[in-house]
Design an enzyme around this catalytic site. Structure first.
Site, PDB file in Angstrom:
ATOM      1  N   ASP A 101      -5.653 -44.196 -58.135  1.00 37.10           N
ATOM      2  CA  ASP A 101      -6.570 -44.508 -57.035  1.00 37.10           C
ATOM      3  C   ASP A 101      -6.069 -45.753 -56.306  1.00 37.10           C
ATOM      4  O   ASP A 101      -5.851 -46.793 -56.907  1.00 37.10           O
ATOM      5  CB  ASP A 101      -7.983 -44.723 -57.574  1.00 37.10           C
ATOM      6  CG  ASP A 101      -9.040 -44.628 -56.491  1.00 37.10           C
ATOM      7  OD1 ASP A 101      -8.892 -45.288 -55.445  1.00 37.10           O
ATOM      8  OD2 ASP A 101     -10.016 -43.887 -56.690  1.00 37.10           O
ATOM      9  N   GLU A 117      -6.800 -39.957 -64.017  1.00 26.19           N
ATOM     10  CA  GLU A 117      -6.889 -40.968 -62.969  1.00 26.19           C
ATOM     11  C   GLU A 117      -6.656 -42.383 -63.502  1.00 26.19           C
ATOM     12  O   GLU A 117      -7.300 -42.818 -64.451  1.00 26.19           O
ATOM     13  CB  GLU A 117      -8.265 -40.943 -62.273  1.00 26.19           C
ATOM     14  CG  GLU A 117      -8.284 -41.899 -61.082  1.00 26.19           C
ATOM     15  CD  GLU A 117      -9.668 -42.195 -60.510  1.00 26.19           C
ATOM     16  OE1 GLU A 117      -9.724 -42.632 -59.349  1.00 26.19           O
ATOM     17  OE2 GLU A 117     -10.670 -42.012 -61.210  1.00 26.19           O
ATOM     18  N   HIS A 129      -8.748 -53.846 -53.852  1.00 24.06           N
ATOM     19  CA  HIS A 129      -9.906 -54.413 -53.137  1.00 24.06           C
ATOM     20  C   HIS A 129      -9.981 -55.924 -53.340  1.00 24.06           C
ATOM     21  O   HIS A 129     -10.439 -56.651 -52.465  1.00 24.06           O
ATOM     22  CB  HIS A 129     -11.205 -53.767 -53.628  1.00 24.06           C
ATOM     23  CG  HIS A 129     -11.445 -52.401 -53.084  1.00 24.06           C
ATOM     24  ND1 HIS A 129     -11.812 -52.175 -51.784  1.00 24.06           N
ATOM     25  CD2 HIS A 129     -11.352 -51.179 -53.668  1.00 24.06           C
ATOM     26  CE1 HIS A 129     -11.952 -50.863 -51.593  1.00 24.06           C
ATOM     27  NE2 HIS A 129     -11.668 -50.243 -52.719  1.00 24.06           N
ATOM     28  N   ASP A 170      -7.072 -49.220 -57.578  1.00 27.97           N
ATOM     29  CA  ASP A 170      -7.867 -49.426 -56.361  1.00 27.97           C
ATOM     30  C   ASP A 170      -8.688 -50.719 -56.423  1.00 27.97           C
ATOM     31  O   ASP A 170      -8.815 -51.424 -55.422  1.00 27.97           O
ATOM     32  CB  ASP A 170      -8.805 -48.223 -56.208  1.00 27.97           C
ATOM     33  CG  ASP A 170      -9.791 -48.364 -55.065  1.00 27.97           C
ATOM     34  OD1 ASP A 170      -9.342 -48.430 -53.908  1.00 27.97           O
ATOM     35  OD2 ASP A 170     -11.004 -48.404 -55.328  1.00 27.97           O
ATOM     36  N   ASP A 212      -5.177 -41.004 -53.869  1.00 30.14           N
ATOM     37  CA  ASP A 212      -6.143 -40.516 -52.885  1.00 30.14           C
ATOM     38  C   ASP A 212      -6.017 -41.274 -51.561  1.00 30.14           C
ATOM     39  O   ASP A 212      -6.343 -40.774 -50.499  1.00 30.14           O
ATOM     40  CB  ASP A 212      -7.568 -40.599 -53.427  1.00 30.14           C
ATOM     41  CG  ASP A 212      -7.892 -41.947 -54.063  1.00 30.14           C
ATOM     42  OD1 ASP A 212      -6.991 -42.820 -54.148  1.00 30.14           O
ATOM     43  OD2 ASP A 212      -9.049 -42.138 -54.477  1.00 30.14           O
ATOM     44  N   HIS A 213      -5.501 -42.518 -51.661  1.00 27.04           N
ATOM     45  CA  HIS A 213      -5.301 -43.388 -50.491  1.00 27.04           C
ATOM     46  C   HIS A 213      -4.649 -44.662 -50.998  1.00 27.04           C
ATOM     47  O   HIS A 213      -4.557 -44.884 -52.206  1.00 27.04           O
ATOM     48  CB  HIS A 213      -6.637 -43.731 -49.821  1.00 27.04           C
ATOM     49  CG  HIS A 213      -7.635 -44.311 -50.788  1.00 27.04           C
ATOM     50  ND1 HIS A 213      -7.544 -45.594 -51.272  1.00 27.04           N
ATOM     51  CD2 HIS A 213      -8.700 -43.749 -51.401  1.00 27.04           C
ATOM     52  CE1 HIS A 213      -8.522 -45.794 -52.133  1.00 27.04           C
ATOM     53  NE2 HIS A 213      -9.232 -44.697 -52.238  1.00 27.04           N
ATOM     54  N   HIS A 216      -9.440 -49.853 -48.039  1.00 24.48           N
ATOM     55  CA  HIS A 216      -8.379 -48.846 -48.024  1.00 24.48           C
ATOM     56  C   HIS A 216      -7.605 -48.926 -46.716  1.00 24.48           C
ATOM     57  O   HIS A 216      -8.082 -49.481 -45.739  1.00 24.48           O
ATOM     58  CB  HIS A 216      -8.986 -47.448 -48.170  1.00 24.48           C
ATOM     59  CG  HIS A 216      -9.853 -47.311 -49.372  1.00 24.48           C
ATOM     60  ND1 HIS A 216     -10.705 -46.260 -49.571  1.00 24.48           N
ATOM     61  CD2 HIS A 216     -10.007 -48.113 -50.456  1.00 24.48           C
ATOM     62  CE1 HIS A 216     -11.347 -46.414 -50.714  1.00 24.48           C
ATOM     63  NE2 HIS A 216     -10.942 -47.535 -51.271  1.00 24.48           N
ATOM     64  N   SER A 273     -12.644 -42.650 -51.581  1.00 23.27           N
ATOM     65  CA  SER A 273     -12.213 -41.847 -52.729  1.00 23.27           C
ATOM     66  C   SER A 273     -12.981 -40.542 -52.849  1.00 23.27           C
ATOM     67  O   SER A 273     -12.519 -39.610 -53.501  1.00 23.27           O
ATOM     68  CB  SER A 273     -12.339 -42.654 -54.028  1.00 23.27           C
ATOM     69  OG  SER A 273     -11.359 -43.665 -54.043  1.00 23.27           O
ATOM     70  N   THR A 278     -13.658 -40.078 -57.806  1.00 24.41           N
ATOM     71  CA  THR A 278     -12.471 -39.229 -57.988  1.00 24.41           C
ATOM     72  C   THR A 278     -12.724 -38.089 -58.984  1.00 24.41           C
ATOM     73  O   THR A 278     -12.574 -36.915 -58.622  1.00 24.41           O
ATOM     74  CB  THR A 278     -11.246 -40.072 -58.377  1.00 24.41           C
ATOM     75  OG1 THR A 278     -11.128 -41.160 -57.469  1.00 24.41           O
ATOM     76  CG2 THR A 278      -9.981 -39.247 -58.376  1.00 24.41           C
TER      77      THR A 278
HETATM   78 MG    MG Z   1     -11.282 -43.259 -58.142  1.00 23.88          MG
HETATM   79 ZN    ZN Z   2     -11.516 -48.128 -53.159  1.00 23.44          ZN
END
Ligand code: MG
Ligand code: ZN
Length: 389
Positions: free
Chosen positions: A69, A277, A286, A282, A324-325, A351, A110, A163
């Site tokens: 992620d 995952e 952030h 992620d 996912d990004h 993101h 996500s 996710t």
């Molecule tokens: Mg996720």
């Molecule tokens: Zn995020």
């Protein structure tokens, strides 16, 4: 005198930072320059893939899909640098790019990013397993179950988080955690491992989903020791009340869980599909927290190594790694591979819209080269596993 010069340099720093923000207008920039030095303790050995060649027409029996992620190119190559120039992920022979735009936003979340991969449709940010009009769309896990394959989900966040949710539930909002958790009960998923116990057992509607899952003959585990003792049958492992702790506090949870899941899922003549995952790459993004990002990246890379060991032996398993990004608009402005040192900069605490890398190894891997929409990942997997959509 010393204090005065310190005072002046702080004032100058504040002025230069505020000038920068005013010029660039990036109100999200929190930590524009974050320096991380990794000393050898983060180095893990990688698996030697060798020169194994698969016939171009061979379809895989099993597919293991890793989703990092928020994992963009900088996150991966930061991990490569931190690990002394080697990663399992970057050993993969086939690479591509996935474009992550959602139905209603250039920058996906996500929910929409997961749904594109899991269900093959572009949907609105925040949606889970439904299309733009809020109509449920079957996920890879559901299609694989219908085709009698075994299925698994292993995550380092709550099982009800966006996710994994995209693979088991169909709701308008990723915030419907309890409704998402209920998606697991009748999903038929053979193995699911992650956090989120509260959404299963401490619910507003007073249902206890763990009891319901037990009645469906799952072995239940609440920690890694209990998980380790389960040698056969379906598994539902709730390893935390909400999310798992950070990588350095998880005791190799992801690698051990991937190994356990494979040991169960491989016993099906029809094959299996599993989604793993690395959920917290992620969250480091952030926070613009380079150390957090790269520890999570390396943690997932170790789990990839575990999957690779199996795939090399099995010779009938395709491993796909993607994201996912991207998160943080991260770039590497400096570093030293020998010292495992990274200097990272970030353009956002959210993101970004740039494409994410795809890495593939195994029969059918060549289908994943090129540049394509994230929804193509779904279509390629459906085609390779002969799922009926
Ligand atoms: Mg996720
Ligand atoms: Zn995020």
């Amino acid at each position: 005198m010393k204090n005065l010069s310190k005072f002046i340099s702080i004032i100058l720093l504040v002025i230069s930072i505020s000038t920068l923000s005013a010029q660039e207008g990036y109100k999200d920039v929190k930590a524009p320059d974050s320096l991380t030095v990794f000393i050898n303790k983060y180095i893990h050995e990688t698996i030697n893939i060798g020169n194994i060649v698969f016939s171009p027409n061979q379809k895989p029996k099993n597919i293991i899909l890793f989703i990092g992620d928020g994992m963009g190119v900088a996150q991966v190559f930061g991990g490569l640098t931190a690990n002394g120039g080697k990663l399992n992920i970057t050993n993969f022979p086939i690479t591509g790019f996935s474009m992550t735009q959602s139905a209603d936003n250039y920058v996906t979340d996500s929910g929409a990013g997961g749904t594109a991969i899991a269900c093959g449709v572009k949907t609105n940010n925040g949606s889970i397993g439904v299309d733009e009009k809020n109509i449920p769309v079957k996920s890879l896990i559901e299609l694989a179950e219908t085709a009698k394959l075994s299925t698994g989900i292993v995550v380092t966040c709550a099982l009800s988080h966006a996710t994994p949710a995209s693979f088991v539930s169909h709701v308008k909002s990723r915030k419907y955690y309890e409704e998402i958790a209920a998606g697991y009960v009748n999903s038929g998923i053979d193995v699911f491992i992650g956090g989120g116990l509260n959404d299963f057992a401490k619910r507003k509607d007073k249902r206890n989903l763990v009891e319901e899952i037990k009645l469906k003959n799952y072995n239940i585990a609440y920690n890694l020791d209990e998980l380790d003792k389960i040698k056969s049958g379906n598994i539902a492992a709730f390893l935390d009340t909400v999310h798992l702790p950070k990588a350095e506090l998880r005791n190799e949870m992801l690698t051990k869980s991937v190994a356990k899941a494979i040991s169960i899922l491989k016993n099906n003549d029809y094959g299996f599909f599993m989604m793993v995952e690395g959920s917290q790459i992620d969250w480091g993004g952030h926070q613009n927290n380079t150390a957090y990002i790269e520890r999570e990246l390396l943690d997932m890379d170790k789990a990839v190594g575990e999957a690779l060991k199996f795939a090399l032996e099995d010779k009938n398993t395709l491993i796909i790694i993607t994201a996912d990004h991207e998160t943080g608009g991260m770039t590497l402005s400096g570093g030293n591979i020998e010292k495992g040192k990274i200097v990272a900069k970030y353009t956002s605490d959210d993101h970004s819209g740039i494409p994410v890398p795809v890495f593939a190894f195994g029969p059918g891997a060549e289908n994943f080269s090129g540049v394509y929409q994230n929804t193509e990942l779904f279509k390629k997997i459906v085609q390779l596993l002969d799922l009926k959509n």
